[in-house]
Motif scaffolding. Structure first.
Motif, short mmCIF file in Angstrom:
data_model
loop_
_atom_site.label_atom_id
_atom_site.label_comp_id
_atom_site.label_asym_id
_atom_site.label_seq_id
_atom_site.Cartn_x
_atom_site.Cartn_y
_atom_site.Cartn_z
N THR A 76 -13.10 6.38 2.06
CA THR A 76 -11.82 6.80 2.65
C THR A 76 -11.15 5.62 3.08
O THR A 76 -11.54 4.43 2.91
CB THR A 76 -12.02 7.73 3.96
OG1 THR A 76 -13.08 7.06 4.90
CG2 THR A 76 -12.57 9.09 3.53
N PHE A 77 -9.76 5.86 3.58
CA PHE A 77 -8.76 4.88 3.93
C PHE A 77 -8.48 5.18 5.22
O PHE A 77 -8.14 6.39 5.50
CB PHE A 77 -7.73 4.65 2.91
CG PHE A 77 -8.13 4.00 1.47
CD1 PHE A 77 -7.93 2.58 1.50
CD2 PHE A 77 -8.71 4.54 0.53
CE1 PHE A 77 -8.32 1.89 0.31
CE2 PHE A 77 -8.68 4.14 -0.48
CZ PHE A 77 -8.77 2.74 -0.58
N VAL A 78 -8.12 4.25 6.18
CA VAL A 78 -7.61 4.60 7.54
C VAL A 78 -6.55 3.68 7.66
O VAL A 78 -6.61 2.34 7.25
CB VAL A 78 -8.62 4.43 8.52
CG1 VAL A 78 -9.42 2.90 8.69
CG2 VAL A 78 -8.39 4.89 9.89
N PHE A 79 -5.54 3.90 8.39
CA PHE A 79 -4.23 3.37 8.65
C PHE A 79 -4.78 2.09 9.59
O PHE A 79 -4.93 2.31 10.69
CB PHE A 79 -3.09 4.18 9.01
CG PHE A 79 -1.80 3.13 9.25
CD1 PHE A 79 -1.28 2.68 8.09
CD2 PHE A 79 -1.23 2.87 10.56
CE1 PHE A 79 -0.01 2.01 8.14
CE2 PHE A 79 -0.27 2.03 10.39
CZ PHE A 79 0.46 1.72 9.45
N ASN A 80 -4.39 0.81 9.30
CA ASN A 80 -4.51 -0.09 10.46
C ASN A 80 -3.07 -0.35 10.99
O ASN A 80 -2.26 -1.17 10.09
CB ASN A 80 -5.16 -1.42 9.54
CG ASN A 80 -5.47 -2.60 10.45
OD1 ASN A 80 -4.89 -2.59 11.46
ND2 ASN A 80 -6.31 -3.66 10.13
N PRO A 81 -2.91 -0.24 12.21
CA PRO A 81 -1.50 -0.59 12.88
C PRO A 81 -1.28 -2.04 13.06
O PRO A 81 -0.04 -2.44 13.05
CB PRO A 81 -1.81 0.23 14.24
CG PRO A 81 -3.22 0.51 14.40
CD PRO A 81 -3.73 0.49 13.15
N VAL A 82 -2.39 -2.75 13.11
CA VAL A 82 -2.07 -4.22 13.16
C VAL A 82 -1.59 -4.79 11.85
O VAL A 82 -0.78 -5.74 11.66
CB VAL A 82 -3.36 -4.96 13.45
CG1 VAL A 82 -3.10 -6.67 13.64
CG2 VAL A 82 -4.04 -4.45 14.89
N THR A 83 -2.19 -4.50 10.74
CA THR A 83 -1.54 -4.92 9.32
C THR A 83 -0.48 -4.13 8.66
O THR A 83 -0.09 -4.42 7.66
CB THR A 83 -2.66 -5.13 8.28
OG1 THR A 83 -3.34 -4.00 8.49
CG2 THR A 83 -3.73 -6.22 9.09
N ALA A 84 -0.52 -2.94 9.21
CA ALA A 84 0.33 -1.66 8.68
C ALA A 84 -0.23 -1.58 7.27
O ALA A 84 0.64 -1.00 6.45
CB ALA A 84 1.63 -2.13 8.62
N HIS A 85 -1.26 -1.53 6.90
CA HIS A 85 -1.78 -1.37 5.67
C HIS A 85 -3.20 -0.43 5.84
O HIS A 85 -3.78 -0.28 6.93
CB HIS A 85 -2.19 -2.31 4.87
CG HIS A 85 -0.97 -3.05 4.53
ND1 HIS A 85 -0.04 -2.79 3.77
CD2 HIS A 85 -0.65 -4.54 4.97
CE1 HIS A 85 0.81 -3.53 3.69
NE2 HIS A 85 0.71 -4.57 4.40
N ASN A 86 -3.52 0.27 4.69
CA ASN A 86 -4.77 1.20 4.64
C ASN A 86 -6.16 0.35 4.50
O ASN A 86 -6.29 -0.54 3.72
CB ASN A 86 -4.89 1.89 3.59
CG ASN A 86 -3.55 3.12 3.83
OD1 ASN A 86 -3.74 3.42 4.98
ND2 ASN A 86 -2.76 3.37 2.79
N ASP A 87 -6.98 0.31 5.50
CA ASP A 87 -8.33 -0.26 5.48
C ASP A 87 -9.24 0.62 4.81
O ASP A 87 -9.24 1.82 4.83
CB ASP A 87 -8.93 -0.58 6.71
CG ASP A 87 -8.10 -1.77 7.31
OD1 ASP A 87 -7.42 -2.61 6.74
OD2 ASP A 87 -8.39 -2.06 8.64
N VAL A 88 -10.05 0.12 3.98
CA VAL A 88 -11.28 1.03 3.35
C VAL A 88 -12.44 1.13 4.27
O VAL A 88 -12.77 0.24 5.10
CB VAL A 88 -11.73 0.21 1.86
CG1 VAL A 88 -12.60 -0.90 1.99
CG2 VAL A 88 -12.32 1.43 1.17
N CYS A 89 -13.03 2.54 3.98
CA CYS A 89 -14.25 2.84 4.99
C CYS A 89 -15.26 3.29 4.15
O CYS A 89 -15.03 3.94 3.13
CB CYS A 89 -13.68 4.01 5.95
SG CYS A 89 -12.55 3.28 7.25
#
Ligand code: DC
Length: 233
Positions: A76-89
């Motif tokens: 899945t992907f989760v939004f990373n507010p620090v980078t403002a991109h989706n991180d993979v989980c």
């Protein structure tokens, strides 16, 4: 800009490893307010699962065990507010950093060549693009995942330049690296990706080539943005 936001399209970016596909794709997605998906991260997360589960022995994947366990792998992907991109989980755990390690890079091509793995991930990728407004980068996005994408770009750059960029990135992160090892990994992965039977890396007939060997990030961004404007106007 209003047209750019109203007529949402699918942007498929394929090409060789370490070409900077994700970097420019992220910038374009941000500019257009589109979703960005790094499909390579999904193959890397599956590879990490296999490595952790001890399914890779002396560089060889235990295929029957992987096929048995495929249903247990949830990407899945989760939004990373620090980078403002989706991180993979991977099964709920954020593995965005771990999947960039050399051990994953060294085994991912082999795992990405397995038909059952590709079927699983391609179905998820197609689902993510159902509402358009997406930039996805990978190896088979314009050929298999979104053959009807409105804009297809095939990125390439000289292998030594790509290796140097990857080397600089890893040095900046204080990771121990050897230039020749990186160059070898890049050229081997390209050869493997191009010659595999399942969805080999190739340029879609209607893709436009972007050779960024001697282009800055800004130049690449402007080049792609112009192509988007041509497609949506
Ligand atoms: O883009 P990347 O280097 O993170 O991709 C990792 C590997 O995954 C790469 O060796 C090829 C494979 N891959 C693929 O087969 N299909 C995709 N759509 C994306 C990546």
């Amino acid at each position: 800009m209003s047209d750019l936001n109203q007529n949402k399209i699918i942007i498929a970016i394929d090409g060789y490893s370490s070409c900077g596909k994700s970097t420019v794709a992220k910038e374009i997605a941000k500019k257009l307010n589109y979703i960005f998906i790094d499909s390579g991260a999904m193959y890397r997360a599956v590879t990490l699962y296999c490595l952790r589960a001890g399914m890779v022995v002396k560089g060889e994947i235990n295929l029957p065990v992987l096929l048995e366990n495929l249903k247990k792998i949830r990407i899945t992907f989760v939004f990373n507010p620090v980078t403002a991109h989706n991180d993979v989980c991977l099964n709920g755990e954020n593995v965005e950093q771990e999947i960039r390690q050399l051990a994953v890079a060294q085994n991912v091509s082999q795992i990405a060549a397995i038909g059952a793995v590709r079927q699983l991930l391609v179905a998820q990728q197609q689902e993510m693009g159902r509402s358009k407004g997406i930039v996805m980068d990978g190896r088979d996005i314009g050929t298999v995942v979104f053959p009807n994408a409105e804009l297809k770009i095939f990125m390439t750059a000289d292998a030594r330049i790509r290796a140097q960029r990857r080397y600089d990135e890893m040095i900046a992160k204080n990771e121990p690296v050897d230039f020749d090892e990186i160059l070898k990994n890049i050229t081997e992965r390209d050869r493997f990706d191009e010659t595999r039977e399942e969805s080999p890396l190739r340029k879609a007939a209607d893709a436009i080539v972007l050779d960024n060997s001697h282009m800055t990030r800004d130049e690449q961004f402007e080049w792609i943005l112009k192509k988007v404007e041509e497609r949506v106007s």
